[in-house]
Design a protein around this motif. Sequence first.
Motif, mmCIF file in Angstrom:
data_model
loop_
_atom_site.group_PDB
_atom_site.id
_atom_site.type_symbol
_atom_site.label_atom_id
_atom_site.label_comp_id
_atom_site.label_asym_id
_atom_site.label_seq_id
_atom_site.Cartn_x
_atom_site.Cartn_y
_atom_site.Cartn_z
ATOM 1 N N TYR A 40 27.248 29.565 57.816
ATOM 2 C CA TYR A 40 26.803 29.579 56.419
ATOM 3 C C TYR A 40 27.457 30.727 55.656
ATOM 4 C CZ TYR A 40 23.614 30.343 52.475
ATOM 5 O OH TYR A 40 23.089 30.563 51.225
ATOM 6 N N ARG A 41 27.477 31.903 56.214
ATOM 7 C CA ARG A 41 28.113 33.043 55.548
ATOM 8 C C ARG A 41 29.632 32.845 55.453
ATOM 9 N NH1 ARG A 41 24.675 35.949 59.099
ATOM 10 N NH2 ARG A 41 26.501 36.497 60.366
ATOM 11 N N HIS A 42 30.196 32.178 56.462
ATOM 12 C CA HIS A 42 31.647 31.987 56.523
ATOM 13 C C HIS A 42 32.163 31.109 55.378
ATOM 14 C CE1 HIS A 42 35.557 31.829 58.463
ATOM 15 N NE2 HIS A 42 35.534 30.511 58.422
ATOM 16 N N ARG A 43 31.412 30.047 55.027
ATOM 17 C CA ARG A 43 31.805 29.141 53.936
ATOM 18 C C ARG A 43 30.775 29.189 52.816
ATOM 19 N NH1 ARG A 43 36.126 25.715 54.760
ATOM 20 N NH2 ARG A 43 36.026 25.797 52.491
ATOM 21 N N LEU A 44 30.345 30.395 52.473
ATOM 22 C CA LEU A 44 29.237 30.575 51.532
ATOM 23 C C LEU A 44 29.504 29.905 50.187
ATOM 24 C CD1 LEU A 44 26.483 31.937 51.049
ATOM 25 C CD2 LEU A 44 27.715 33.945 50.227
ATOM 26 N N GLY A 45 30.701 30.109 49.627
ATOM 27 C CA GLY A 45 30.979 29.574 48.298
ATOM 28 C C GLY A 45 30.846 28.067 48.230
ATOM 29 N N LEU A 46 31.498 27.361 49.157
ATOM 30 C CA LEU A 46 31.435 25.896 49.166
ATOM 31 C C LEU A 46 30.026 25.415 49.425
ATOM 32 C CD1 LEU A 46 32.754 23.085 49.220
ATOM 33 C CD2 LEU A 46 33.225 23.450 51.656
ATOM 34 N N PHE A 47 29.330 26.030 50.377
ATOM 35 C CA PHE A 47 27.983 25.596 50.721
ATOM 36 C C PHE A 47 27.022 25.791 49.555
ATOM 37 C CE2 PHE A 47 28.495 26.253 55.596
ATOM 38 C CZ PHE A 47 29.363 25.179 55.625
ATOM 39 N N VAL A 48 27.093 26.949 48.909
ATOM 40 C CA VAL A 48 26.182 27.230 47.789
ATOM 41 C C VAL A 48 26.435 26.259 46.642
ATOM 42 C CG1 VAL A 48 25.639 28.910 45.990
ATOM 43 C CG2 VAL A 48 25.751 29.633 48.373
ATOM 44 N N LEU A 49 27.706 25.976 46.354
ATOM 45 C CA LEU A 49 28.019 25.042 45.276
ATOM 46 C C LEU A 49 27.436 23.661 45.572
ATOM 47 C CD1 LEU A 49 29.479 24.379 42.650
ATOM 48 C CD2 LEU A 49 31.545 23.916 43.990
ATOM 49 N N CYS A 50 27.640 23.175 46.793
ATOM 50 C CA CYS A 50 27.091 21.864 47.168
ATOM 51 C C CYS A 50 25.570 21.863 47.084
ATOM 52 C CB CYS A 50 27.537 21.496 48.583
ATOM 53 S SG CYS A 50 29.302 21.175 48.773
ATOM 54 N N GLY A 51 24.941 22.925 47.578
ATOM 55 C CA GLY A 51 23.482 22.994 47.559
ATOM 56 C C GLY A 51 22.909 23.041 46.163
ATOM 57 N N ILE A 52 23.522 23.836 45.285
ATOM 58 C CA ILE A 52 23.011 23.964 43.916
ATOM 59 C C ILE A 52 23.153 22.651 43.157
ATOM 60 C CG2 ILE A 52 23.495 25.036 41.680
ATOM 61 C CD1 ILE A 52 23.937 27.651 43.117
ATOM 62 N N PRO A 56 30.237 17.286 52.686
ATOM 63 C CA PRO A 56 31.181 18.410 52.748
ATOM 64 C C PRO A 56 30.712 19.523 53.676
ATOM 65 C CG PRO A 56 30.753 17.774 50.469
ATOM 66 C CD PRO A 56 29.740 17.069 51.315
ATOM 67 N N ILE A 57 29.399 19.736 53.753
ATOM 68 C CA ILE A 57 28.875 20.794 54.616
ATOM 69 C C ILE A 57 29.136 20.459 56.083
ATOM 70 C CG2 ILE A 57 26.752 21.942 55.374
ATOM 71 C CD1 ILE A 57 25.727 21.646 52.495
ATOM 72 N N ILE A 58 28.950 19.198 56.465
ATOM 73 C CA ILE A 58 29.221 18.778 57.838
ATOM 74 C C ILE A 58 30.701 18.970 58.164
ATOM 75 C CG2 ILE A 58 29.337 16.757 59.354
ATOM 76 C CD1 ILE A 58 26.790 15.749 57.955
ATOM 77 N N THR A 59 31.566 18.521 57.258
ATOM 78 C CA THR A 59 33.008 18.632 57.504
ATOM 79 C C THR A 59 33.449 20.082 57.578
ATOM 80 O OG1 THR A 59 33.353 16.531 56.344
ATOM 81 C CG2 THR A 59 35.277 17.937 56.660
ATOM 82 N N ALA A 60 32.955 20.923 56.653
ATOM 83 C CA ALA A 60 33.350 22.331 56.653
ATOM 84 C C ALA A 60 32.814 23.061 57.872
ATOM 85 C CB ALA A 60 32.852 23.006 55.376
ATOM 86 N N THR A 61 31.642 22.677 58.344
ATOM 87 C CA THR A 61 31.097 23.291 59.559
ATOM 88 C C THR A 61 31.969 22.969 60.759
ATOM 89 O OG1 THR A 61 28.834 23.171 58.700
ATOM 90 C CG2 THR A 61 29.092 23.418 61.070
ATOM 91 N N ARG A 62 32.361 21.689 60.897
ATOM 92 C CA ARG A 62 33.271 21.316 61.982
ATOM 93 C C ARG A 62 34.575 22.099 61.884
ATOM 94 N NH1 ARG A 62 36.492 16.678 62.134
ATOM 95 N NH2 ARG A 62 37.041 17.353 60.025
ATOM 96 N N ASP A 63 35.133 22.182 60.668
ATOM 97 C CA ASP A 63 36.398 22.891 60.487
ATOM 98 C C ASP A 63 36.281 24.360 60.878
ATOM 99 O OD1 ASP A 63 37.398 20.536 59.587
ATOM 100 O OD2 ASP A 63 37.552 21.126 57.476
ATOM 101 N N ALA A 64 35.168 24.985 60.488
ATOM 102 C CA ALA A 64 34.995 26.408 60.796
ATOM 103 C C ALA A 64 34.941 26.650 62.295
ATOM 104 C CB ALA A 64 33.723 26.929 60.131
ATOM 105 N N LEU A 65 34.342 25.730 63.029
ATOM 106 C CA LEU A 65 34.178 25.928 64.467
ATOM 107 C C LEU A 65 35.428 25.566 65.267
ATOM 108 C CD1 LEU A 65 30.514 24.713 65.022
ATOM 109 C CD2 LEU A 65 31.378 27.034 64.800
ATOM 110 N N VAL A 66 36.348 24.826 64.664
ATOM 111 C CA VAL A 66 37.602 24.528 65.361
ATOM 112 C C VAL A 66 38.777 25.295 64.765
ATOM 113 C CG1 VAL A 66 36.783 22.235 66.018
ATOM 114 C CG2 VAL A 66 38.149 22.504 63.943
ATOM 115 N N GLY A 67 38.485 26.209 63.825
ATOM 116 C CA GLY A 67 39.522 27.069 63.272
ATOM 117 C C GLY A 67 40.416 26.407 62.256
#
Length: 298
Positions: free
Chosen positions: A25-37, A95-106
């Motif tokens: 969550y902290r790693h992709r904070l900007g994208l996650f917050v935008l999607c959530g808001i 987008p949150i699911i995709t970005a989470t996968r991306d973050a964990l595989v670099g």
Amino acid sequence: MKDRLGQGLRPLALGDLLDLPYRVYRHRLGLFVLCGILASTADTAATLVWQGRWASALTGPSGSPDPETALLLMFATLPVILLLAVVTSTLAALPIITATRDALVGDDRPGGEVVRESWRRLVPALGAAIVSTVVILAGAAMCLLPAIPLAIGLALTLPPVVLERRSPFAAVGRSWQLVFGRGRGDPSSQANWVRVLVVGIVTLVVMWAFNAMASVPGAVAQMVAAFRGHPAEMTVLGPSPLPLGWMLPIWFFQALVQGVFLPIAIVPWTVVYLDIRTRHEGLDLELALDRLRGEAAP
């Protein structure tokens, strides 16, 4: 494989399952917050419109109470407001699911690319979300107890739609297979259904705390108004001790705060999904092999 979190795909302990989502969550904070808001404010706006229609029906055209019409309208339009909630939450989740996968595989791609790729799966994702929601609500309608295993077994429905490109019903079956059909079935910390249950309880408690925090300004404002002797007056959204000019900004402020923390309710399920696939299906080895093949191809 190592990513910028210092966390490659590897089998996780239960404590890691509870900690890693907040690091993502902290790693992709900007994208996650935008999607959530965006999801939270859209859902709040739809709810306020629905509440306004219900309040106007309650008053009636002559200004006298008309509870029968209001009750009929509430039950007639409740499926619509629930469908809108599913749509907004799914739009944010993809987008949150995709970005989470991306973050964990670099593979940290730009947010726009993540959104465009994930929203291509919007139609089957909506179908899967609706199917799982109807099944869980049906279990809750019969008795609360059947809804609990249904909610556990269908908690991982969306990741297979996005990350495995499964159809709605195939994704529902895949979620059930991952939770109950992989690994141990005994009530231990290594059983997938136990881990899903623990993650779900922790996530619910955390989200309840954040939502309670977001509701504090509105509760305080209404308490102050009541303490000063302001009577509750009927507005287009129902009775309130404060005018709409005060309440609307407070409600949308609550939506903003809730939207900031909404991804915390989505990221853990992708982490659990990837962990199960890593522990029981060798996903980390599969991705490493694909990467070696890609490097050898030139």
